[in-house]
Design a protein around this motif. Structure first.
Motif, short mmCIF file in Angstrom:
data_model
loop_
_atom_site.label_atom_id
_atom_site.label_comp_id
_atom_site.label_asym_id
_atom_site.label_seq_id
_atom_site.Cartn_x
_atom_site.Cartn_y
_atom_site.Cartn_z
N GLY A 118 0.83 -1.20 0.00
CA GLY A 118 0.00 0.00 0.00
C GLY A 118 0.87 1.24 0.00
N SER A 119 1.89 1.23 0.82
CA SER A 119 2.74 2.42 0.95
C SER A 119 3.72 2.57 -0.21
CB SER A 119 3.55 2.34 2.25
OG SER A 119 2.70 2.11 3.34
N GLY A 130 3.84 0.11 -3.19
CA GLY A 130 3.56 -0.63 -4.42
C GLY A 130 3.26 0.27 -5.60
N GLY A 131 3.93 0.03 -6.70
CA GLY A 131 3.71 0.81 -7.91
C GLY A 131 4.77 1.85 -8.13
N ALA A 132 5.66 2.04 -7.13
CA ALA A 132 6.66 3.10 -7.27
C ALA A 132 8.09 2.60 -7.04
CB ALA A 132 6.36 4.25 -6.31
N VAL A 133 8.22 1.33 -6.64
CA VAL A 133 9.56 0.73 -6.54
C VAL A 133 9.55 -0.56 -7.35
CG1 VAL A 133 10.14 1.69 -4.28
CG2 VAL A 133 8.96 -0.51 -4.40
N PRO A 134 10.72 -0.97 -7.88
CA PRO A 134 10.73 -2.21 -8.67
C PRO A 134 10.48 -3.42 -7.77
CG PRO A 134 12.94 -1.29 -8.47
CD PRO A 134 12.02 -0.31 -7.81
N ARG A 143 9.59 -11.19 -15.93
CA ARG A 143 9.91 -10.62 -17.24
C ARG A 143 11.17 -11.25 -17.81
NH1 ARG A 143 8.79 -4.13 -17.94
NH2 ARG A 143 6.60 -4.23 -17.34
N HIS A 162 1.95 -6.31 -17.15
CA HIS A 162 2.35 -4.90 -17.37
C HIS A 162 2.84 -4.73 -18.80
CE1 HIS A 162 2.75 -5.28 -12.96
NE2 HIS A 162 2.37 -4.02 -12.95
N ASP A 163 2.57 -3.56 -19.38
CA ASP A 163 3.12 -3.28 -20.70
C ASP A 163 4.44 -2.52 -20.55
OD1 ASP A 163 2.52 -0.64 -20.18
OD2 ASP A 163 0.76 -0.58 -21.49
N ASN A 211 4.71 0.14 -18.11
CA ASN A 211 4.35 -0.32 -16.76
C ASN A 211 2.90 -0.03 -16.40
OD1 ASN A 211 6.76 -1.58 -15.81
ND2 ASN A 211 7.69 0.45 -15.91
N ALA A 268 13.46 4.59 -8.20
CA ALA A 268 12.00 4.62 -8.34
C ALA A 268 11.67 3.96 -9.67
CB ALA A 268 11.51 6.06 -8.31
N PHE A 269 10.49 3.37 -9.74
CA PHE A 269 10.13 2.57 -10.92
C PHE A 269 8.63 2.44 -10.92
CE2 PHE A 269 9.43 -1.54 -13.03
CZ PHE A 269 10.30 -1.45 -14.11
N GLY A 270 8.01 2.70 -12.06
CA GLY A 270 6.56 2.53 -12.10
C GLY A 270 5.96 3.04 -13.38
N GLU A 271 4.67 3.27 -13.31
CA GLU A 271 3.90 3.67 -14.49
C GLU A 271 4.46 4.97 -15.08
OE1 GLU A 271 -0.19 4.22 -13.56
OE2 GLU A 271 -0.74 4.74 -15.62
N THR A 312 6.55 9.65 -8.27
CA THR A 312 6.51 8.63 -7.23
C THR A 312 5.28 8.78 -6.34
OG1 THR A 312 8.88 8.21 -7.24
CG2 THR A 312 7.71 7.78 -5.17
N ARG A 339 2.21 7.80 -8.11
CA ARG A 339 2.14 6.33 -8.27
C ARG A 339 1.63 5.63 -7.02
NH1 ARG A 339 8.14 5.88 -11.05
NH2 ARG A 339 7.49 6.18 -13.21
N VAL A 340 2.15 6.01 -5.85
CA VAL A 340 1.72 5.27 -4.65
C VAL A 340 0.36 5.73 -4.13
CG1 VAL A 340 3.96 4.51 -3.82
CG2 VAL A 340 3.10 6.74 -3.09
N THR A 379 -2.33 -0.51 -9.27
CA THR A 379 -1.17 -1.37 -9.55
C THR A 379 -1.59 -2.83 -9.65
OG1 THR A 379 -0.70 -1.93 -7.24
CG2 THR A 379 0.29 0.10 -8.09
#
Lengths: 464, 464
Positions: free
Chosen positions: A222-223, A225-229, A237, B243-244, B247, B289-292, B297, B300-301, B306
């Motif tokens: 929640g905190s 997810g979606g912003a770190v690999p 992948r 994911h595409d 992301n 940082a990694f995401g859509e 960041t 994203r969170v 996600t």
């Protein structure tokens, strides 16, 4: 007295001796059985002497610190010093017998059941190496000679079922004594009792473990997810990318140098009476064949290289949900290799692939497991293969087809270190339950093996 | 006496009472602590009565067969019957305290350390719900009234930290008593002590476990590899395909209806003093940082949905190599959802995706875990948010920025069942170590929370 008459006359003595040998529990993988493996070597030494080999030796393997299990070597020089020399490879150690409860009879009290001889090692490999002793005697009885038409060097390993740990070293040390023109391997199978066939190649192998590391601890999804690999995403992948849409392996240069099947081999494979539904049933009830486009099932398992995920894990694997971004992911990957591929080159290509595909923020590591197993291959038009095929066709009275095997033992080491071509001569069957409870061999087939062995040396020597 | 004077004069009594409450170990997740949760409810009931609420009730939850833990309800009708009604939500249960060894002081012997009050529940959520009692008294002291300018309904749950198991049912049963115009949630955080902010939304969640089955037992990869489908391959392809390249999640219809961030919200997020390097350090030392693509960041969170693999396993996971085609593969997957998304629709889209992507010969199963959590959202220009923002700006003397939260509890149930908009009013900090050892709250901030609560009802009632 011709070959077949000699064999029939001596069959009961042959099986009596084989049963003595099968009664010795030479399980190389069991440290408690080291003395039995040694007894097995001593038994074989005596029997090869009795067969007529003028030179019989027990070769120790390993070192003083790490002793191995003995190989038996025997040599019978040809009458004609210009005749070719052939190494005959097999092994006298056997697989463990667990689960013991599933054996109908004691694995080391061999018994005959109709045409079958049941006991551990009956097919893999004591029975199959032993037919050579009857074969060489039958050949001499028929020709009236006192020495075989080729120089025969028997090389019977004691560690094949536990990884042939010391065998390559032994081959290098004894290279001069083992000099030869061809290597006959009697440790494979035929397609069926009424479909004689010869193996012409075995796949090699290289293995690696790959790990991917992200955050230093599992994170709340929640905190964060979606912003770190997420290492599991990166791993899926990475591994999904190992195959393309045609199910071909994508590693750079993976297929470079691969020796393609010839039309003649593909045609021979196609003429085997292969029932895919039955094969799928033996493949753990697999529901469909699946693999590289443009190849049949047999071509895929015998002659095409693969990338396989053997295991994978990471994150929360217990009951219930846990909404985390996991800290790491791991996978075990192996590649089956075919003639023309080099385990080390494939390892390097995999390492490069992983390094290239780790996304930002993920640290990837590859650990290669072992040196790998080199693939081996005999072209079907090589002189040795042609000679052995003629011998088999003489015995079975029909065309001998070609097969391969999907995995292998030390065969490539033999070919590479002794620098001689391999020829696979065997009469075991896939249904012999090798490595499983109630291993058996078809006794009539062992006698046919002896007959093949008798003709083989004439064919090798170019005389009939 | 104005609001601030009243609060300052009564601060020491406020903290003395709070410490009494914090000393009750109301851990709802621990079956041994059920009586303590009950004691906590009784304590609060008495205190709300003392505060002046004319109606205070303990509401039991669950059923006779499966009893839940009590919610405390209190109601204080406005003087003006036409005034709005506001539900104030919080919870009186707390998180477990393990690992106990990492606490510098006993978690249930609250102590002051400078400006901080240390103890389990100090911030989450006893401290934050408790400031309302001081706030409403301060408001009355300042206005000289005997009832608040809006009808206040306190709703203090006893199972929030163990999944709010019975809370939605309670809301449905008591819907009439809980009828309201807005719901104030005091269970979140501000950006920093000197950066006042308001949460305006929380991500929802849906979870599933997916399994893929191939052969009935692990197969030898030499004999079968390359010709039968490998469940781990199928799983990596399935999950990698979630994911595409940008992301973005590929499930059909996944983004349909998603309420996009407004420029004003993006601008407000961007003005928060966010240090990405520092944030990555709190994200378990994540390296990047990694995401859509196209989102920061924080966006994203907080405001983007996600798909996350939480765990995965299959095949050989022990030491060493094992060259098998594994029989099965498993993964735990969860989706964080944002306003406009429905957990059930996403579950169905995932089930359809799995069914569509299982290759021939692989049987795929999806088990959805639980009903999911609906996302919640308050538009930043809604009257309740504007009223609360004015109250906060009055107290903090500077612009209040907007934030969101990446995860959530029962907030969406409150909004959906009571059919009223949510307004987040809180003074906790991310650094309060909620759910962790040495939880604390900044005492000056709790007093500011009380001040906000005092002004809040005037703002809601449209009078200042």
């Amino acid at each position: 007295m011709d070959v077949r008459e000699y064999i029939d006359a001596n069959a009961s003595g042959f099986f009596a001796a084989l049963k003595e040998w099968l009664a010795i529990p030479s399980i190389s993988g069991d440290p408690e059985r080291r003395d039995d493996v040694r007894r097995s070597a001593v038994w074989l030494e005596a029997h090869l002497r009795e067969t007529g080999f003028p030179v019989v030796e027990i070769w120790e393997t390993g070192t003083a610190d790490e002793p191995g299990l003995p190989t038996v070597f025997a040599e019978w020089p040809a009458e004609d010093p210009a005749a070719p020399t052939v190494v005959v490879y097999g092994h006298h150690d056997v697989q463990p017998v667990e689960p013991l409860a599933e054996w109908a009879t004691d694995p080391f009290s061999p018994v005959e059941r109709g045409d079958r001889l049941v006991g551990r090692g009956a097919s893999d490999d004591k029975g199959q190496i032993f037919f050579h002793t009857l074969g060489v005697r039958a050949g001499l009885a028929a020709s009236g000679g006192t020495a075989p038409p080729v120089t025969i060097k028997m090389l019977v390993e004691g560690e094949e079922e536990s990884g042939s740990t010391h065998f390559a070293d032994l081959l290098r040390e004894r290279r001069d004594r083992l000099a030869c023109d061809a290597i006959v391997i009697s440790d494979t199978t035929m397609w069926a009792a009424d479909v004689p066939s010869m193996c012409t190649g075995m796949r090699g192998l290289t293995e690696a473990e790959v790990s991917m590391y992200g955050p230093s601890s599992d994170l709340h999804s929640g905190s964060f997810g979606g912003a770190v690999p997420n290492p599991l995403h990166a791993m899926t992948r990475l591994l999904a990318g190992l195959h393309d849409e045609q199910n071909r392996v994508t590693l750079k240069g993976f297929y470079d140098g691969v020796i393609e099947l010839t039309d003649q081999e593909r045609d021979s494979f196609a003429r085997l009476p292969f029932d895919e539904a039955e094969w799928l049933a033996t493949a753990g009830g697999s529901r469909a064949a699946f693999g590289e486009e443009g190849y049949t099932t047999l071509e895929r398992v015998w002659a095409r290289p693969t990338a396989e995920i053997n295991g994978m894990w990471g994150g929360h694997t217990g009951p219930g949900g846990k909404t985390i971004v996991p800290r790491e992911a791991h996978a075990k990957v192996s590649f089956r290799l075919v003639a023309g591929q080099d385990p080390q080159a494939v390892q390097q290509a995999f390492e490069a692939y992983v390094a290239e595909h780790a996304p930002p923020g993920i640290r990837a590591e590859v650990h290669v497991t072992g040196a790998g197993v080199r693939p081996c291959f005999s072209p079907i038009d090589s002189p040795g293969v042609l000679a052995a095929r003629r011998a088999m066709e003489r015995v079975f009275g029909k065309e001998v087809l070609f097969t391969r095997e999907g995995g292998s033992g030390p065969e490539a080491d033999l070919a590479d270190i002794l620098e001689a071509p391999l020829v696979f001569v065997a009469v075991g069957l896939d249904e012999d339950r090798i490595h499983a409870p109630n291993e058996k061999v078809e006794m009539p087939l062992l006698l046919r093996g002896a007959e093949v062995a008798a003709y083989l040396w004439d064919e090798f020597a170019g005389r009939r």
